[in-house]
Design a protein around this motif. Sequence first.
Motif, PDB file in Angstrom:
ATOM      1  N   ASP A 197       0.841  -1.198   0.000  1.00  0.00           N
ATOM      2  CA  ASP A 197       0.000   0.000   0.000  1.00  0.00           C
ATOM      3  C   ASP A 197       0.876   1.248   0.000  1.00  0.00           C
ATOM      4  O   ASP A 197       1.111   1.867   1.038  1.00  0.00           O
ATOM      5  CB  ASP A 197      -0.926  -0.025   1.226  1.00  0.00           C
ATOM      6  CG  ASP A 197      -1.961   1.096   1.195  1.00  0.00           C
ATOM      7  OD1 ASP A 197      -1.902   1.943   0.281  1.00  0.00           O
ATOM      8  OD2 ASP A 197      -2.831   1.120   2.087  1.00  0.00           O
ATOM      9  N   THR A 198       1.351   1.621  -1.177  1.00  0.00           N
ATOM     10  CA  THR A 198       2.286   2.744  -1.301  1.00  0.00           C
ATOM     11  C   THR A 198       1.684   4.046  -0.782  1.00  0.00           C
ATOM     12  O   THR A 198       2.377   4.853  -0.139  1.00  0.00           O
ATOM     13  CB  THR A 198       2.705   2.926  -2.767  1.00  0.00           C
ATOM     14  OG1 THR A 198       3.239   1.688  -3.261  1.00  0.00           O
ATOM     15  CG2 THR A 198       3.767   4.008  -2.902  1.00  0.00           C
ATOM     16  N   GLU A 199       0.412   4.254  -1.035  1.00  0.00           N
ATOM     17  CA  GLU A 199      -0.243   5.510  -0.641  1.00  0.00           C
ATOM     18  C   GLU A 199      -0.192   5.738   0.864  1.00  0.00           C
ATOM     19  O   GLU A 199       0.022   6.857   1.333  1.00  0.00           O
ATOM     20  CB  GLU A 199      -1.695   5.506  -1.119  1.00  0.00           C
ATOM     21  CG  GLU A 199      -2.430   6.813  -0.842  1.00  0.00           C
ATOM     22  CD  GLU A 199      -3.840   6.821  -1.381  1.00  0.00           C
ATOM     23  OE1 GLU A 199      -4.600   7.746  -1.045  1.00  0.00           O
ATOM     24  OE2 GLU A 199      -4.189   5.895  -2.147  1.00  0.00           O
ATOM     25  N   ASN A 200      -0.349   4.662   1.624  1.00  0.00           N
ATOM     26  CA  ASN A 200      -0.381   4.785   3.082  1.00  0.00           C
ATOM     27  C   ASN A 200       0.928   4.413   3.767  1.00  0.00           C
ATOM     28  O   ASN A 200       1.203   4.868   4.881  1.00  0.00           O
ATOM     29  CB  ASN A 200      -1.506   3.916   3.655  1.00  0.00           C
ATOM     30  CG  ASN A 200      -2.879   4.424   3.266  1.00  0.00           C
ATOM     31  OD1 ASN A 200      -3.187   5.589   3.448  1.00  0.00           O
ATOM     32  ND2 ASN A 200      -3.701   3.552   2.707  1.00  0.00           N
ATOM     33  N   TRP A 201       1.750   3.590   3.119  1.00  0.00           N
ATOM     34  CA  TRP A 201       2.978   3.100   3.754  1.00  0.00           C
ATOM     35  C   TRP A 201       4.248   3.726   3.195  1.00  0.00           C
ATOM     36  O   TRP A 201       5.331   3.505   3.725  1.00  0.00           O
ATOM     37  CB  TRP A 201       3.074   1.574   3.599  1.00  0.00           C
ATOM     38  CG  TRP A 201       1.941   0.810   4.198  1.00  0.00           C
ATOM     39  CD1 TRP A 201       1.036   1.263   5.127  1.00  0.00           C
ATOM     40  CD2 TRP A 201       1.582  -0.554   3.924  1.00  0.00           C
ATOM     41  NE1 TRP A 201       0.152   0.272   5.443  1.00  0.00           N
ATOM     42  CE2 TRP A 201       0.452  -0.859   4.728  1.00  0.00           C
ATOM     43  CE3 TRP A 201       2.106  -1.542   3.094  1.00  0.00           C
ATOM     44  CZ2 TRP A 201      -0.156  -2.114   4.702  1.00  0.00           C
ATOM     45  CZ3 TRP A 201       1.493  -2.790   3.072  1.00  0.00           C
ATOM     46  CH2 TRP A 201       0.386  -3.073   3.866  1.00  0.00           C
ATOM     47  N   GLY A 202       4.143   4.462   2.119  1.00  0.00           N
ATOM     48  CA  GLY A 202       5.343   4.980   1.480  1.00  0.00           C
ATOM     49  C   GLY A 202       5.895   3.963   0.490  1.00  0.00           C
ATOM     50  O   GLY A 202       5.259   2.954   0.199  1.00  0.00           O
ATOM     51  N   GLU A 203       7.089   4.237  -0.041  1.00  0.00           N
ATOM     52  CA  GLU A 203       7.676   3.334  -1.025  1.00  0.00           C
ATOM     53  C   GLU A 203       8.004   1.981  -0.413  1.00  0.00           C
ATOM     54  O   GLU A 203       8.387   1.886   0.755  1.00  0.00           O
ATOM     55  CB  GLU A 203       8.959   3.944  -1.616  1.00  0.00           C
ATOM     56  CG  GLU A 203       8.741   5.220  -2.417  1.00  0.00           C
ATOM     57  CD  GLU A 203       7.892   5.001  -3.656  1.00  0.00           C
ATOM     58  OE1 GLU A 203       7.755   3.846  -4.106  1.00  0.00           O
ATOM     59  OE2 GLU A 203       7.349   5.981  -4.185  1.00  0.00           O
TER      60      GLU A 203
END
Length: 211
Positions: A197-203
Amino acid sequence: MAKSENKFYVVWVGVKPGVYTSWKDCQKQTKGFEGARFKSFPNQAQAEYALKDNMWKYLGKKKTIKPISKAGISGTGIIQDSISVDAACSGNPGDMEYQGVFTKTGELIFHKGPYPDATNNIGEFLAIVHALALLKQQYKNMPIYTDSKTAMSWVKNKHAKTKLEHTTRNNEVFDLIQRAEAWLKTHSWDIPIYKWDTENWGEIPADFGRK
């Protein structure tokens, strides 16, 4: 690294990978570039060969990347005891490489490439299959994280649905694809593959840091 006009500089990971004839030009490609990988060679022939070869043969055994911060893990639901995979491609098609790391620490588990005339989707697909095969071989059942829905669907269907043209330059890549597809069709596994979940966790921790 001392400046020397008699040296040739190989940039494997940088603004524009390639061989450069001066330290100044090498710096333009690597200075301030997170995760840059480069090395000097005494002549052009060695440099050109090394550029196409596995960079870790020349960079030694320091194969770690910056780990994800503890703040980025706690309370997010991320399974820390897992493998994260990612790919990078300079161009489309272009030179592609992929890697897998331990999600919790960022410690590098495997790195492959760069391979010429490939795509990012192919790299993401190969990275997942590489992780699956490795875990199966080691009798481990930790989850795999990827940020590619396309690669996940290819793995699910056991087929890399790429539109990339097969040429003499990317022969090795297509051989890897065929081997990966064959592995998927001849093995079973219960290893979960999750979308990062890039949007919430970052790269994703395996990210090459080139964005």
